[in-house]
Scaffold this motif. Structure first.
Motif, PDB file in Angstrom:
ATOM      1  N   UNK A  52       0.835  -1.207   0.000  1.00 58.52           N
ATOM      2  CA  UNK A  52       0.000   0.000   0.000  1.00 58.52           C
ATOM      3  C   UNK A  52       0.865   1.250   0.000  1.00 58.52           C
ATOM      4  N   UNK A  53       1.843   1.273  -0.909  1.00 58.18           N
ATOM      5  CA  UNK A  53       2.822   2.351  -0.938  1.00 58.18           C
ATOM      6  C   UNK A  53       2.314   3.562  -1.726  1.00 58.18           C
ATOM      7  N   UNK A  54       2.734   4.743  -1.307  1.00 60.26           N
ATOM      8  CA  UNK A  54       2.456   5.992  -2.010  1.00 60.26           C
ATOM      9  C   UNK A  54       3.766   6.594  -2.491  1.00 60.26           C
ATOM     10  N   UNK A  55       3.679   7.478  -3.452  1.00 56.89           N
ATOM     11  CA  UNK A  55       4.883   8.076  -4.038  1.00 56.89           C
ATOM     12  C   UNK A  55       5.703   8.845  -3.011  1.00 56.89           C
ATOM     13  N   UNK A  56       5.055   9.356  -1.980  1.00 54.68           N
ATOM     14  CA  UNK A  56       5.756  10.154  -0.967  1.00 54.68           C
ATOM     15  C   UNK A  56       6.204   9.339   0.236  1.00 54.68           C
ATOM     16  N   UNK A  57       6.078   8.019   0.139  1.00 54.31           N
ATOM     17  CA  UNK A  57       6.549   7.150   1.225  1.00 54.31           C
ATOM     18  C   UNK A  57       8.063   7.008   1.189  1.00 54.31           C
ATOM     19  N   UNK A  58       8.656   6.933   2.353  1.00 55.56           N
ATOM     20  CA  UNK A  58      10.041   6.493   2.511  1.00 55.56           C
ATOM     21  C   UNK A  58      10.018   5.290   3.440  1.00 55.56           C
ATOM     22  N   UNK A  59      10.980   4.385   3.269  1.00 54.57           N
ATOM     23  CA  UNK A  59      11.071   3.203   4.119  1.00 54.57           C
ATOM     24  C   UNK A  59      12.435   3.172   4.787  1.00 54.57           C
ATOM     25  N   UNK A  60      12.443   2.684   6.005  1.00 56.27           N
ATOM     26  CA  UNK A  60      13.694   2.509   6.741  1.00 56.27           C
ATOM     27  C   UNK A  60      13.784   1.072   7.220  1.00 56.27           C
ATOM     28  N   UNK A  61      14.824   0.378   6.800  1.00 52.84           N
ATOM     29  CA  UNK A  61      15.053  -0.979   7.277  1.00 52.84           C
ATOM     30  C   UNK A  61      15.531  -0.916   8.726  1.00 52.84           C
ATOM     31  N   UNK A  62      14.827  -1.609   9.624  1.00 54.50           N
ATOM     32  CA  UNK A  62      15.183  -1.545  11.038  1.00 54.50           C
ATOM     33  C   UNK A  62      15.619  -2.888  11.602  1.00 54.50           C
ATOM     34  N   UNK A  63      15.600  -3.932  10.772  1.00 59.20           N
ATOM     35  CA  UNK A  63      16.071  -5.220  11.241  1.00 59.20           C
ATOM     36  C   UNK A  63      15.888  -6.301  10.205  1.00 59.20           C
ATOM     37  N   UNK A  70      16.319 -20.709   5.759  1.00 58.02           N
ATOM     38  CA  UNK A  70      17.031 -19.758   4.924  1.00 58.02           C
ATOM     39  C   UNK A  70      16.216 -18.571   4.461  1.00 58.02           C
ATOM     40  N   UNK A  71      14.958 -18.490   4.849  1.00 59.82           N
ATOM     41  CA  UNK A  71      14.147 -17.326   4.488  1.00 59.82           C
ATOM     42  C   UNK A  71      14.608 -16.116   5.291  1.00 59.82           C
ATOM     43  N   UNK A  72      14.820 -14.996   4.586  1.00 59.11           N
ATOM     44  CA  UNK A  72      15.203 -13.744   5.239  1.00 59.11           C
ATOM     45  C   UNK A  72      13.973 -12.865   5.390  1.00 59.11           C
ATOM     46  N   UNK A  73      13.937 -12.131   6.492  1.00 54.85           N
ATOM     47  CA  UNK A  73      12.786 -11.300   6.813  1.00 54.85           C
ATOM     48  C   UNK A  73      13.282  -9.870   7.039  1.00 54.85           C
ATOM     49  N   UNK A  74      12.842  -8.944   6.192  1.00 53.51           N
ATOM     50  CA  UNK A  74      13.320  -7.565   6.192  1.00 53.51           C
ATOM     51  C   UNK A  74      12.234  -6.674   6.797  1.00 53.51           C
ATOM     52  N   UNK A  75      12.521  -6.106   7.966  1.00 55.49           N
ATOM     53  CA  UNK A  75      11.526  -5.329   8.714  1.00 55.49           C
ATOM     54  C   UNK A  75      11.725  -3.839   8.448  1.00 55.49           C
ATOM     55  N   UNK A  76      10.626  -3.175   8.068  1.00 58.18           N
ATOM     56  CA  UNK A  76      10.682  -1.764   7.703  1.00 58.18           C
ATOM     57  C   UNK A  76       9.720  -0.927   8.534  1.00 58.18           C
ATOM     58  N   UNK A  77      10.118   0.307   8.793  1.00 60.48           N
ATOM     59  CA  UNK A  77       9.220   1.357   9.240  1.00 60.48           C
ATOM     60  C   UNK A  77       9.013   2.320   8.070  1.00 60.48           C
ATOM     61  N   UNK A  78       7.921   3.067   8.110  1.00 65.66           N
ATOM     62  CA  UNK A  78       7.525   3.912   6.980  1.00 65.66           C
ATOM     63  C   UNK A  78       7.319   5.355   7.444  1.00 65.66           C
ATOM     64  N   UNK A  79       7.684   6.286   6.597  1.00 67.26           N
ATOM     65  CA  UNK A  79       7.306   7.683   6.786  1.00 67.26           C
ATOM     66  C   UNK A  79       6.590   8.170   5.535  1.00 67.26           C
ATOM     67  N   UNK A  80       5.788   9.214   5.683  1.00 65.06           N
ATOM     68  CA  UNK A  80       5.085   9.834   4.557  1.00 65.06           C
ATOM     69  C   UNK A  80       5.394  11.323   4.599  1.00 65.06           C
TER      70      UNK A  80
END
Length: 580
Positions: A52-63, A70-80
């Motif tokens: 549900x991303x918007x053009x003005x979203x930024x993402x930060x990988x936090x873990x 072997x599955x990797x899990x990439x956790x993000x926080x979002x700003x708008x």
């Protein structure tokens, strides 16, 4: 369904694209040589609708975490447009260079004006008036966020209102969202997490003629730091990991040398633990567990917490007349909790950073509760100050609130509030089994030795949660409207069924909500599946259905797809009315 408060790792956000922390994720490669890292970047760039991303979203990988398969899990926080997004966190899962799924609760892309019609000062007043805390003593300056937890994202002011909860003594740090365009309160969530609901605590004290008047005061900084959402509440209050007042945090009177101490505890009999020896004797600072400490609040609710010291390194006398006795219980309990997580999951302390936390005992007068405030545990002395709430499962429960914050920033209302409380009950129970005391024999009861009800009955039952008269056995659409301490029954019941099965067992007689039969897989497997589901698939607003799905995937990773364990997970959740 919001307001998790885990501390956040440093990352770099790039407008409209996924950004990765400096330490970098795992780089498992598929046949094409594409890393999981690269696959996730490409996926987020080409499939914005999936999160549900918007053009003005930024993402930060936090873990980043990795499953057994072997599955990797990439956790993000979002700003708008630079504003933190409540409910915007998500996890992307990749294996062998391919994205295999994502977890998150934001339903629609954000398209809102970031110019508020309601002033910050007005929203702060609204938050204080509507926070429903007893004797509100202050509030942070309001900070603009985007609330994406509902069907339609809105611009909101976030304010943390401080005071005490309904029992008149448990601290309250209530995070309140106010619509920045209409001025109406959206919702609020408590940031201080206690062993039992404030109502239960109040009722338990009222039975003994105890009533409290609020005396808690909390310093408020002049300005709320500009930080990502999950750290807003805690940093607004001027703290590191969480919203505590930090008055119990000790690093020891001196660096000293490690020493072997003995203790006579209130609930576990004779115990041993490490202490620190200095020029003035011994102190309850644990050199083997990151500097975990124990200190005495001297039956106050504010002010300094006095670190326990002793001349001969023999602590307590097994009775409540010696103030070090209760400290012995929680100090040992903190070490056992650390050891359990380390042995089971290679976790190095609550925040996995090797740093210990304080355990504060003798809090308030006649206080029948215990709580985690984001950076320390605090324990009351119970009825008549003669029944401290310092049992091993209580210590494990409170410390596990910190672990769930660090793992997935779990919120504290709706389904996720129940999950948060159930998680602490699950791992408080596992810590009790780790201690394996002959005095307090391990079981699937919560708080059975602290006599909350005055008749020897436990606080909560995992085999049939409704036996306490308040907790829920089965999920329904109304579950999210109840107190997290009662909705936790759904998770506790599912865990018990997964571990021990339905019907008669050594630990109780557990019914199912649909009259089905569940065969247990053992507590250790059940706990491993649960922990990894929170670690790899948990989000701040996750539902019980999300937890079910995450646990099935975790069971697949640990024991194989379509394994006995995976089928048992599905059966246990179906048995408590949680479907896919």
């Amino acid at each position: 369904m919001l307001f998790g408060i885990a501390a956040m790792s440093t990352g770099i956000a790039v407008g409209g694209t996924a950004a990765h922390a400096a330490s970098g994720p795992s780089t498992s490669h598929g046949a094409t040589g594409v890393s999981n890292h690269q696959a996730v970047d490409a996926f987020l760039g080409s499939n914005p609708q999936s999160i549900a991303s918007a053009a003005s979203d930024d993402y930060q990988l936090v873990g980043t975490t990795t499953s057994a398969d072997g599955t990797s899990h990439f956790r993000y926080q979002r700003t708008y447009k630079g504003l933190p997004v409540v409910g915007g966190d998500f996890v992307v899962h990749a294996k062998s260079g391919k994205v295999v799924g994502q977890s998150g609760d934001q339903r629609n892309a954000i398209s809102v004006s970031t110019t508020p019609k309601v002033a910050a000062t007005a929203s702060r007043s609204t938050a204080v008036a509507g926070a429903k805390v007893y004797n509100a003593t202050g509030a942070t300056s309001s900070k603009l966020v985007v609330d994406a937890s509902g069907a339609k994202p809105v611009l909101a002011w976030m304010t943390v209102v401080t005071g005490v909860q309904a029992d008149g003594i448990t601290p309250s740090h209530k995070a309140v969202l106010v619509n920045a365009q209409t001025g109406k309160t959206i919702r609020s969530s408590e940031m201080v997490k206690s062993l039992m609901s404030a109502k239960t605590s109040k009722d338990a004290m009222a039975k003994r003629g105890i009533q409290h008047k609020a005396t808690l005061t909390t310093h408020m900084p002049a300005k709320v730091p500009t930080v990502t959402w999950s750290a807003v509440g805690q940093q607004a209050l001027g703290n590191g990991h969480g919203p505590g007042d930090n008055n119990g945090k000790h690093k020891g009177q001196n660096k000293g040398a490690a020493a072997d101490g003995t203790g006579k505890s209130l609930t576990l009999g004779d115990v041993t633990f490490a202490t620190t020896e200095g020029s003035n004797g011994f102190e309850m600072t644990d050199p083997n567990h990151g500097g975990n400490s124990a200190c005495d609040m001297n039956n106050s609710e504010a002010g300094n917490c006095e670190l326990f010291t002793d001349d001969d390194n023999a602590w307590g006398d097994g009775t409540n007349s010696d103030r070090a006795t209760a400290a012995t219980d929680v100090y040992f309990g903190a070490a056992m909790t650390w050891d359990y997580y380390n042995k089971a999951f290679e976790r190095n302390g609550i925040f996995d950073d090797g740093q210990g936390v304080p355990s504060r005992v003798h809090y308030g007068t006649g206080y029948v509760n215990a709580f985690w405030d984001g950076q320390q545990m605090t324990y009351g002395d119970g009825s008549g100050d003669n029944a401290p709430l310092v049992a091993i499962d209580v210590a494990g429960h409170e410390m596990s609130h910190g672990v769930s914050e660090a793992l997935a920033d779990l919120g504290y209302s709706g389904d996720v509030g129940g999950i948060n409380e159930a998680n602490s009950d699950v791992f408080g129970t596992m810590v009790e089994f780790e201690a394996n005391s002959s005095v307090d024999k391990p079981d699937f009861l919560i708080g059975e030795t602290i006599d909350i009800n005055g008749d020897g009955t436990p606080l909560r039952y995992m085999d049939e949660p409704s036996k306490d008269g308040m907790s829920l056995d089965c999920w329904s659409s109304d579950t999210q409207n109840e107190d997290p301490h009662y909705t936790s029954g759904v998770g506790n019941h599912a865990f018990f069924l997964l571990a021990n099965g339905s019907g008669e067992s050594e630990w109780g007689n557990s019914p199912t909500c649909d009259n089905s039969t569940v065969t247990g897989i053992g507590k250790d497997k059940a706990a491993a599946i649960w922990y990894n589901a929170i670690k790899d698939y948990g989000t701040a607003d996750m539902s019980y259905a999300d937890l079910r799905a995450g646990m099935i995937k975790s069971a697949d990773a640990l024991y194989g797809a379509d394994s006995t364990e995976s089928k048992a997970v599905a059966a246990a959740w179906t048995a408590v009315s949680v479907s896919s």
